[in-house]
Design a protein around this motif. Structure first.
Motif, short mmCIF file in Angstrom:
data_model
loop_
_atom_site.label_atom_id
_atom_site.label_comp_id
_atom_site.label_asym_id
_atom_site.label_seq_id
_atom_site.Cartn_x
_atom_site.Cartn_y
_atom_site.Cartn_z
N UNK A 2 0.84 -1.19 0.00
CA UNK A 2 0.00 0.00 0.00
C UNK A 2 0.88 1.24 0.00
N UNK A 3 0.59 2.15 -0.89
CA UNK A 3 1.32 3.41 -0.92
C UNK A 3 0.41 4.54 -0.46
N UNK A 4 0.97 5.41 0.38
CA UNK A 4 0.22 6.53 0.94
C UNK A 4 0.94 7.82 0.61
N UNK A 25 -3.13 4.04 -2.38
CA UNK A 25 -3.07 3.38 -3.69
C UNK A 25 -4.08 2.24 -3.81
N UNK A 26 -4.66 1.84 -2.66
CA UNK A 26 -5.65 0.78 -2.66
C UNK A 26 -6.86 1.21 -1.86
N UNK A 27 -7.89 0.43 -1.94
CA UNK A 27 -9.13 0.76 -1.26
C UNK A 27 -8.93 0.88 0.24
N UNK A 28 -9.28 2.03 0.79
CA UNK A 28 -9.14 2.21 2.24
C UNK A 28 -10.21 1.45 3.00
N UNK A 29 -11.24 1.03 2.27
CA UNK A 29 -12.28 0.23 2.91
C UNK A 29 -11.71 -1.09 3.41
N UNK A 73 -14.26 6.97 1.13
CA UNK A 73 -13.96 5.65 0.57
C UNK A 73 -13.91 5.67 -0.95
N UNK A 74 -14.74 6.46 -1.56
CA UNK A 74 -14.78 6.51 -3.03
C UNK A 74 -13.48 7.08 -3.60
N UNK A 75 -12.87 8.00 -2.85
CA UNK A 75 -11.62 8.62 -3.30
C UNK A 75 -10.39 7.97 -2.69
N UNK A 102 -0.35 -5.38 9.36
CA UNK A 102 0.79 -4.74 8.72
C UNK A 102 0.55 -3.22 8.69
N UNK A 103 1.63 -2.49 8.95
CA UNK A 103 1.57 -1.04 8.95
C UNK A 103 2.19 -0.47 7.68
N UNK A 104 1.52 0.54 7.13
CA UNK A 104 2.03 1.22 5.96
C UNK A 104 2.07 2.72 6.27
N UNK A 105 3.20 3.35 5.92
CA UNK A 105 3.38 4.77 6.24
C UNK A 105 3.57 5.60 4.98
N UNK A 106 3.12 6.83 5.05
CA UNK A 106 3.42 7.79 4.02
C UNK A 106 4.75 8.47 4.31
N UNK A 107 5.12 9.40 3.43
CA UNK A 107 6.42 10.04 3.55
C UNK A 107 6.39 11.25 4.48
N UNK A 108 5.22 11.71 4.82
CA UNK A 108 5.07 12.82 5.75
C UNK A 108 4.91 14.17 5.06
N UNK A 109 4.25 15.08 5.77
CA UNK A 109 4.09 16.44 5.28
C UNK A 109 4.32 17.40 6.45
#
Length: 115
Positions: A2-4, A25-29, A73-75, A102-109
């Motif tokens: 998963x990419x965030x 990058x994938x369904x958050x649902x 969820x749609x977006x 499993x944990x997936x992290x974004x790059x941060x802002x």
């Protein structure tokens, strides 16, 4: 995998507002939960707000009443609306997704709040 991707950070004066976005990058649902975390210089990363698949939300005491987490969820996007910002909210904000332990992290802002 998963990419965030987070966006929406910036510099704002105390009392101002920002809205952060986290696009998945994938369904958050399919995620067990999605959340926002932050890390200030010299401090440990801390949980800010979490939204579970059930819709239940959890907030850090320091942001209750000021921040709101929501999802579309749609977006495939999770948002963090931040109001009444304070200088102590300055930090790098990260999005995290949890799916099947499993944990997936974004790059941060970066969010910077001036006094």
């Amino acid at each position: 995998q998963v990419q965030l991707v987070e966006s929406g950070g910036g510099l704002v004066q105390a009392g101002g507002s920002l809205r952060l976005s986290c696009a998945a990058s994938e369904s958050i649902f399919s995620m067990n939960s999605m959340g926002w975390y932050r890390q200030a210089p010299g401090k440990q990363r801390e949980s800010v707000a979490i939204i579970f698949n059930s819709g239940v939300t959890n907030y850090a005491n320091s942001v209750k009443g000021r921040f709101t987490i929501a999802r579309d969820n749609a977006e495939n996007t999770v948002y963090l609306q931040m109001n009444s910002l304070k200088p102590e909210d300055t930090a790098v904000y990260y999005c995290k997704a949890v799916r099947q332990l499993r944990n997936y992290w974004g790059q941060g802002t970066q969010v910077s709040v001036s006094s």
